[in-house]
Design a protein around this motif. Structure first.
Motif, short mmCIF file in Angstrom:
data_model
loop_
_atom_site.label_atom_id
_atom_site.label_comp_id
_atom_site.label_asym_id
_atom_site.label_seq_id
_atom_site.Cartn_x
_atom_site.Cartn_y
_atom_site.Cartn_z
N THR A 143 9.04 -3.77 5.26
CA THR A 143 7.85 -3.77 4.42
C THR A 143 8.06 -4.63 3.18
OG1 THR A 143 7.32 -1.56 5.21
CG2 THR A 143 6.28 -2.24 3.16
N MET A 144 7.02 -5.41 2.85
CA MET A 144 7.08 -6.30 1.68
C MET A 144 5.73 -6.32 0.99
SD MET A 144 8.91 -9.68 3.35
CE MET A 144 9.28 -10.47 1.79
N SER A 145 5.74 -6.77 -0.26
CA SER A 145 4.48 -7.00 -0.96
C SER A 145 3.89 -8.33 -0.50
CB SER A 145 4.67 -7.01 -2.47
OG SER A 145 5.30 -8.21 -2.87
N ILE A 146 2.60 -8.48 -0.67
CA ILE A 146 1.94 -9.73 -0.29
C ILE A 146 2.50 -10.88 -1.14
CG2 ILE A 146 -0.26 -10.96 -0.21
CD1 ILE A 146 -1.58 -8.23 0.44
N GLY A 147 2.71 -10.65 -2.41
CA GLY A 147 3.26 -11.68 -3.29
C GLY A 147 4.65 -12.12 -2.88
N ASP A 148 5.51 -11.14 -2.55
CA ASP A 148 6.87 -11.48 -2.11
C ASP A 148 6.83 -12.25 -0.79
OD1 ASP A 148 7.92 -10.24 -4.33
OD2 ASP A 148 8.49 -8.40 -3.27
N MET A 149 5.90 -11.86 0.08
CA MET A 149 5.75 -12.56 1.36
C MET A 149 5.32 -14.00 1.13
SD MET A 149 5.92 -12.32 4.71
CE MET A 149 5.81 -10.60 5.09
N ALA A 150 4.38 -14.21 0.20
CA ALA A 150 3.91 -15.57 -0.10
C ALA A 150 5.05 -16.43 -0.62
CB ALA A 150 2.76 -15.52 -1.10
N VAL A 151 5.86 -15.87 -1.51
CA VAL A 151 7.01 -16.61 -2.04
C VAL A 151 8.00 -16.93 -0.92
CG1 VAL A 151 9.04 -16.42 -3.55
CG2 VAL A 151 6.79 -15.72 -4.39
N ALA A 152 8.30 -15.95 -0.09
CA ALA A 152 9.27 -16.15 0.99
C ALA A 152 8.80 -17.21 1.99
CB ALA A 152 9.52 -14.83 1.71
N GLU A 153 7.50 -17.26 2.24
CA GLU A 153 6.96 -18.22 3.21
C GLU A 153 6.51 -19.52 2.55
OE1 GLU A 153 6.99 -18.07 6.52
OE2 GLU A 153 8.13 -16.21 6.31
N ARG A 154 6.63 -19.58 1.22
CA ARG A 154 6.29 -20.78 0.46
C ARG A 154 4.83 -21.19 0.64
NH1 ARG A 154 11.83 -24.23 1.49
NH2 ARG A 154 13.17 -22.72 0.47
N VAL A 155 3.95 -20.19 0.50
CA VAL A 155 2.51 -20.45 0.56
C VAL A 155 1.86 -19.81 -0.66
CG1 VAL A 155 2.45 -20.57 3.08
CG2 VAL A 155 1.96 -18.39 1.94
N ARG A 156 0.62 -20.20 -0.92
CA ARG A 156 -0.12 -19.61 -2.04
C ARG A 156 -0.47 -18.15 -1.72
NH1 ARG A 156 -4.75 -23.72 -1.76
NH2 ARG A 156 -5.41 -21.83 -0.77
N PRO A 157 -0.50 -17.30 -2.74
CA PRO A 157 -0.87 -15.90 -2.50
C PRO A 157 -2.24 -15.75 -1.82
CG PRO A 157 0.05 -16.15 -4.69
CD PRO A 157 -0.09 -17.54 -4.13
N GLN A 158 -3.19 -16.64 -2.14
CA GLN A 158 -4.51 -16.57 -1.52
C GLN A 158 -4.41 -16.82 -0.01
OE1 GLN A 158 -3.62 -18.40 -4.11
NE2 GLN A 158 -5.05 -18.14 -5.79
N SER A 159 -3.59 -17.77 0.39
CA SER A 159 -3.40 -18.06 1.81
C SER A 159 -2.74 -16.87 2.51
CB SER A 159 -2.54 -19.30 2.01
OG SER A 159 -3.16 -20.43 1.45
N MET A 160 -1.76 -16.28 1.86
CA MET A 160 -1.08 -15.13 2.44
C MET A 160 -2.04 -13.95 2.57
SD MET A 160 1.52 -13.91 3.90
CE MET A 160 2.62 -15.29 3.64
N THR A 161 -2.90 -13.76 1.58
CA THR A 161 -3.87 -12.67 1.63
C THR A 161 -4.77 -12.82 2.85
OG1 THR A 161 -3.79 -12.37 -0.76
CG2 THR A 161 -5.74 -11.53 0.38
N GLN A 162 -5.19 -14.05 3.16
CA GLN A 162 -6.04 -14.28 4.33
C GLN A 162 -5.28 -14.01 5.63
OE1 GLN A 162 -9.45 -14.98 4.51
NE2 GLN A 162 -8.94 -14.36 6.60
N THR A 163 -4.05 -14.46 5.70
CA THR A 163 -3.24 -14.22 6.89
C THR A 163 -3.05 -12.72 7.10
OG1 THR A 163 -2.08 -16.33 6.63
CG2 THR A 163 -0.98 -14.66 7.98
#
Length: 141
Positions: free
Chosen positions: A47-67
């Protein structure tokens, strides 16, 4: 005497070949590249936060939120409040998400394992084993 390597040419060829391999693997893949990356990371790291996931995948938080929203709509992940910080949302795999990911991996890895066994000699397979660590280092740099 060691031959000089044209690193620009090597980079160009490596990019092309990796792109072809990724496209071939995608043909065996149920998910988009970003969805597969998220599901895989959640499976490996938990389990991860959306923000941590965005950083780990090197994408914008908005893009990660959509995914995340797309995966949640399919029932593959769920969201819950972070017990230590109610402002953050944590995402994790559902049982269905874990099962779907495992099935997808078996299909992709089955194709790749079959191709490695059928198309490459034992010596060539050993070369790939050695090259894998180098590729991993490049990916993490």
């Amino acid at each position: 005497m060691t031959a000089t390597v044209d690193t620009n040419m090597l980079a160009s060829e490596l990019r092309l070949v990796l792109g072809q391999l990724v496209r071939r693997l995608r043909a065996e893949h149920r998910f988009s590249l970003s969805q597969g990356a998220v599901l895989g990371r959640l499976d490996r790291e938990g389990t991860m936060s959306i923000g941590d996931m965005a950083v780990a995948e090197r994408v914008r938080p908005q893009s990660m939120t959509q995914t995340i929203a797309d995966l949640e709509a399919e029932g593959l992940i769920d969201r819950r409040a972070d017990p230590s910080d109610g402002r953050r949302t944590l995402v994790g795999l559902t049982d269905s998400g874990r099962q779907t990911l495992q099935e997808d991996r078996r299909r992709r890895e089955g194709w790749l394992a079959g191709s490695l066994a059928e198309d490459l000699s034992a010596e060539e397979q050993q070369v790939l084993v050695r090259a894998l660590e180098l590729l991993r280092r490049l990916a993490e740099s």
